[in-house]
Each structure stands twice: as structure tokens, then as C-alpha cells.
Scaffold this motif. Structure first.
Motif, PDB file in Angstrom:
ATOM      1  N   GLU A   1     -54.725   2.485 -31.978  1.00 24.72           N
ATOM      2  CA  GLU A   1     -53.287   2.609 -30.307  1.00 24.72           C
ATOM      3  C   GLU A   1     -53.515   3.502 -29.906  1.00 24.72           C
ATOM      4  N   GLU A   2     -52.886   4.553 -31.146  1.00 25.19           N
ATOM      5  CA  GLU A   2     -52.940   6.281 -30.529  1.00 25.19           C
ATOM      6  C   GLU A   2     -54.145   6.893 -29.941  1.00 25.19           C
ATOM      7  N   ALA A   3     -55.189   6.231 -29.896  1.00 26.03           N
ATOM      8  CA  ALA A   3     -56.744   6.673 -28.700  1.00 26.03           C
ATOM      9  C   ALA A   3     -56.337   5.887 -27.074  1.00 26.03           C
ATOM     10  N   VAL A   4     -56.386   5.019 -27.696  1.00 26.01           N
ATOM     11  CA  VAL A   4     -55.871   3.383 -26.696  1.00 26.01           C
ATOM     12  C   VAL A   4     -54.532   4.701 -25.676  1.00 26.01           C
TER      13      VAL A   4
ATOM     14  N   GLY B   1     -55.733  -5.108 -18.790  1.00 20.28           N
ATOM     15  CA  GLY B   1     -56.357  -6.649 -18.041  1.00 20.28           C
ATOM     16  C   GLY B   1     -57.459  -6.240 -17.742  1.00 20.28           C
ATOM     17  N   TYR B   2     -58.160  -5.665 -17.872  1.00 18.24           N
ATOM     18  CA  TYR B   2     -60.040  -5.213 -17.661  1.00 18.24           C
ATOM     19  C   TYR B   2     -61.213  -5.814 -18.281  1.00 18.24           C
ATOM     20  N   GLN B   3     -61.911  -6.537 -16.920  1.00 19.27           N
ATOM     21  CA  GLN B   3     -62.901  -7.199 -18.002  1.00 19.27           C
ATOM     22  C   GLN B   3     -63.572  -6.227 -18.958  1.00 19.27           C
ATOM     23  N   LEU B   4     -64.465  -6.767 -20.068  1.00 23.41           N
ATOM     24  CA  LEU B   4     -64.948  -6.033 -21.033  1.00 23.41           C
ATOM     25  C   LEU B   4     -66.459  -6.199 -21.010  1.00 23.41           C
ATOM     26  N   VAL B   5     -67.356  -5.420 -21.011  1.00 21.15           N
ATOM     27  CA  VAL B   5     -69.192  -5.619 -21.563  1.00 21.15           C
ATOM     28  C   VAL B   5     -69.381  -4.728 -22.681  1.00 21.15           C
ATOM     29  N   ASP B   6     -69.980  -6.449 -23.731  1.00 21.84           N
ATOM     30  CA  ASP B   6     -70.643  -4.884 -24.689  1.00 21.84           C
ATOM     31  C   ASP B   6     -72.179  -5.114 -24.311  1.00 21.84           C
ATOM     32  N   VAL B   7     -72.032  -3.883 -24.322  1.00 18.40           N
ATOM     33  CA  VAL B   7     -72.969  -3.420 -23.688  1.00 18.40           C
ATOM     34  C   VAL B   7     -74.413  -4.158 -25.213  1.00 18.40           C
ATOM     35  N   ASN B   8     -74.130  -4.363 -26.254  1.00 19.06           N
ATOM     36  CA  ASN B   8     -74.995  -4.722 -27.193  1.00 19.06           C
ATOM     37  C   ASN B   8     -75.099  -6.067 -27.215  1.00 19.06           C
ATOM     38  N   GLN B   9     -74.399  -6.846 -27.273  1.00 16.28           N
ATOM     39  CA  GLN B   9     -73.770  -7.663 -26.340  1.00 16.28           C
ATOM     40  C   GLN B   9     -74.982  -8.566 -25.702  1.00 16.28           C
TER      41      GLN B   9
ATOM     42  N   GLY C   1     -69.886   3.462 -35.271  1.00 18.58           N
ATOM     43  CA  GLY C   1     -68.855   3.732 -35.498  1.00 18.58           C
ATOM     44  C   GLY C   1     -67.521   4.967 -36.032  1.00 18.58           C
ATOM     45  N   THR C   2     -67.556   5.232 -34.154  1.00 18.16           N
ATOM     46  CA  THR C   2     -66.619   5.609 -33.852  1.00 18.16           C
ATOM     47  C   THR C   2     -65.201   5.427 -32.665  1.00 18.16           C
ATOM     48  N   GLY C   3     -65.177   3.774 -32.927  1.00 14.16           N
ATOM     49  CA  GLY C   3     -64.233   3.319 -32.482  1.00 14.16           C
ATOM     50  C   GLY C   3     -64.442   2.117 -31.445  1.00 14.16           C
ATOM     51  N   LYS C   4     -65.827   2.085 -30.798  1.00 14.46           N
ATOM     52  CA  LYS C   4     -65.917   2.270 -29.514  1.00 14.46           C
ATOM     53  C   LYS C   4     -65.338   0.391 -29.529  1.00 14.46           C
ATOM     54  N   THR C   5     -65.535  -0.731 -30.538  1.00 13.28           N
ATOM     55  CA  THR C   5     -65.565  -2.152 -30.122  1.00 13.28           C
ATOM     56  C   THR C   5     -64.259  -1.906 -30.046  1.00 13.28           C
ATOM     57  N   THR C   6     -63.337  -1.694 -30.971  1.00  6.84           N
ATOM     58  CA  THR C   6     -61.853  -1.321 -31.805  1.00  6.84           C
ATOM     59  C   THR C   6     -61.646  -1.837 -30.252  1.00  6.84           C
ATOM     60  N   ILE C   7     -61.603  -0.076 -30.695  1.00  8.71           N
ATOM     61  CA  ILE C   7     -60.758   0.563 -28.590  1.00  8.71           C
ATOM     62  C   ILE C   7     -60.528   0.157 -27.482  1.00  8.71           C
ATOM     63  N   SER C   8     -62.306  -0.153 -27.395  1.00 10.22           N
ATOM     64  CA  SER C   8     -62.543  -1.450 -25.840  1.00 10.22           C
ATOM     65  C   SER C   8     -61.444  -2.619 -25.557  1.00 10.22           C
TER      66      SER C   8
ATOM     67  N   LEU D   1     -58.743  -3.347 -27.879  1.00 14.86           N
ATOM     68  CA  LEU D   1     -57.143  -3.218 -26.958  1.00 14.86           C
ATOM     69  C   LEU D   1     -56.902  -2.102 -25.886  1.00 14.86           C
ATOM     70  N   LEU D   2     -57.691  -1.899 -25.203  1.00 16.51           N
ATOM     71  CA  LEU D   2     -58.168  -1.375 -23.908  1.00 16.51           C
ATOM     72  C   LEU D   2     -57.502  -1.390 -22.607  1.00 16.51           C
ATOM     73  N   ALA D   3     -58.827  -2.952 -22.830  1.00 17.24           N
ATOM     74  CA  ALA D   3     -59.138  -4.623 -22.154  1.00 17.24           C
ATOM     75  C   ALA D   3     -57.908  -5.075 -21.638  1.00 17.24           C
ATOM     76  N   GLU D   4     -57.583  -5.384 -22.824  1.00 16.69           N
ATOM     77  CA  GLU D   4     -56.302  -6.578 -22.893  1.00 16.69           C
ATOM     78  C   GLU D   4     -55.352  -5.738 -22.627  1.00 16.69           C
ATOM     79  N   LYS D   5     -54.864  -3.999 -22.995  1.00 16.50           N
ATOM     80  CA  LYS D   5     -53.231  -3.327 -21.841  1.00 16.50           C
ATOM     81  C   LYS D   5     -54.072  -3.342 -20.562  1.00 16.50           C
TER      82      LYS D   5
END
Ligand code: ADP
Length: 185
Positions: free
Chosen positions: A156-159, A25-33, A10-17, A19-23
Motif C-alpha cells: 500500500e505504501e508503494a502504491v 480504475g485503470y485497465q491492467l495487462v499482465d504481460v506474463n499472462q 519478486g519485486t512486487g509488480k503483480t501485487t502492486i499493479s 492495487l494500483l489498477a483498482e485505485k
């Protein structure tokens, strides 16, 4: 660059990661998934609230992904990956670890929206108030760990703050966030 993004649910990992991956251009790995997709669990806890994750298998899988993606990248300079999830900090390989933090009273509302049982919500709020993710991450990754509080920020501010940490312009060392007041209430 291997960036780990961890924190209480709930702290925002999915939402923020995302946005960050898009900005970046990084690969994103969602550990739960990844745990779900590759069946990296041995069962459910007795309350059926949590999957019992096979941590060894998870680490092995993450190593595999890193190897494959690293080989697939154009050059080392371009290689970047974000590993996100509340277990991601157990992975020992990282250049930077960001722990997202949220005031427990605010986090409560976010977790209630998920329809979780009261006991599960309570356990997670207590973990947030006790800095559990931070201290676990710190034991493994030491000074590579930074804490960013998102309570009064937009995603966005967190990113943007994380981008500044990556660029070495800002530091958010462990130990400056204190939610222990929540435990007394
Ligand atoms: P996690 O992956 O850590 O469980 P999520 O990104 O799935 O967290 O959920 C966080 C929730 O909190 C989302 O509904 C998001 O819209 C909301 N939220 C509110 N403020 C923020 C913020 N500053 N950063 C990230 N998420 C936020």
C-alpha cells in the motif's frame, strides 16, 4: 495514461499493479499472462527455466490491446492502462515507467518461496544487484523512468508513492539505488 510497471521477478509488480489498477480504475495487462494466453513464445531456454518470448509478437499484441481499449474508453481523459511484467519495459509506448526494486538479500527469500532452482534465483538476484531492468528501461524510456524501492514498504505504501509520481508530486530518478554491495558478498 500508459503506465509500465517493471522490475526483477519478486519485486512486487503483480501485487502492486493490482492495487494500483483498482485505485485508479485503470485497465491492467499482465504481460506474463498475455504471453501464456496468446502463446507469444517460441520455446523454452535449454535449462527449461524461461520461456523464449517472441518480443515482436508481444509488442504487436500490446499495440492491439491499446488500440481496442482506447477506442472503448469513454474519453481520452479516462483512458488508463497499466502494463506489468519484467518484460513490459521493452514496449516503447509509455507515459511513465516505474521500476520496482528490492534489496537482493530480501528478494532471495521471496524467490526461494517460489521453489525456483538455485541457478535461476542466483541469475535474478544478480540482475537486481546490477540494476539490469532499470538500465534497459532507461535506454528505451529515458527520463520517464522512476525507481521505487519496496524493501521496507508495504504494498500500500508503494502504491501511494506511485500515485505521487503520477501526480507529479514526487520524483524517483534512476541511479539512486545501489545494490552492488550484494555482488561482493
Ligand atoms: P512480481 O510480480 O514482481 O514477481 P509479486 O507481486 O508476484 O512480484 O510477489 C511479490 C511478493 O512479495 C508477494 O508475495 C508480496 O506479498 C511480497 N511483498 C512483500 N513486501 C512487498 C511490497 N512492499 N510490495 C510488493 N510486494 C511485497
Amino acid at each position: 495514461m500508459i503506465l509500465i510497471l517493471t522490475g526483477t521477478p519478486g519485486t512486487g509488480k503483480t501485487t502492486i499493479s493490482c492495487l494500483l489498477a483498482e485505485k485508479l480504475g485503470y485497465q491492467l495487462v499482465d504481460v506474463n499472462q498475455l504471453v501464456d494466453e496468446k502463446h507469444l513464445y517460441t520455446g523454452l531456454d535449454p535449462e527449461k527455466d524461461y520461456k523464449i518470448v517472441d518480443m515482436e509478437a508481444l509488442e504487436e499484441e500490446l499495440h492491439k490491446i491499446l488500440e481496442e481499449d482506447h477506442l472503448g474508453a469513454d474519453s481520452d481523459e479516462k483512458f488508463g492502462i497499466i502494463i506489468e511484467g519484467h518484460l513490459s519495459h521493452y514496449f516503447p509506448q509509455a507515459d511513465l515507467v516505474v521500476v520496482l526494486r528490492t534489496e537482493p538479500s530480501i528478494l532471495k527469500g521471496r524467490l526461494q518461496k517460489r521453489g525456483w532452482k538455485e541457478t535461476k534465483i542466483h541469475e535474478n538476484l544478480e540482475a537486481e544487484a546490477l540494476d539490469i531492468c532499470t538500465w534497459e528501461a532507461h535506454q528505451i524510456h529515458s527520463t520517464k523512468v522512476h525507481e521505487i524501492e519496496t524493501t521496507n514498504l508495504t504494498p500500500e505504501e508503494a502504491v501511494n508513492l506511485i500515485l505521487e509520481v503520477i501526480a507529479g508530486k514526487k520524483l524517483f530518478p534512476v541511479g539512486e539505488i545501489d545494490f552492488s554491495g550484494y555482488l561482493g558478498g
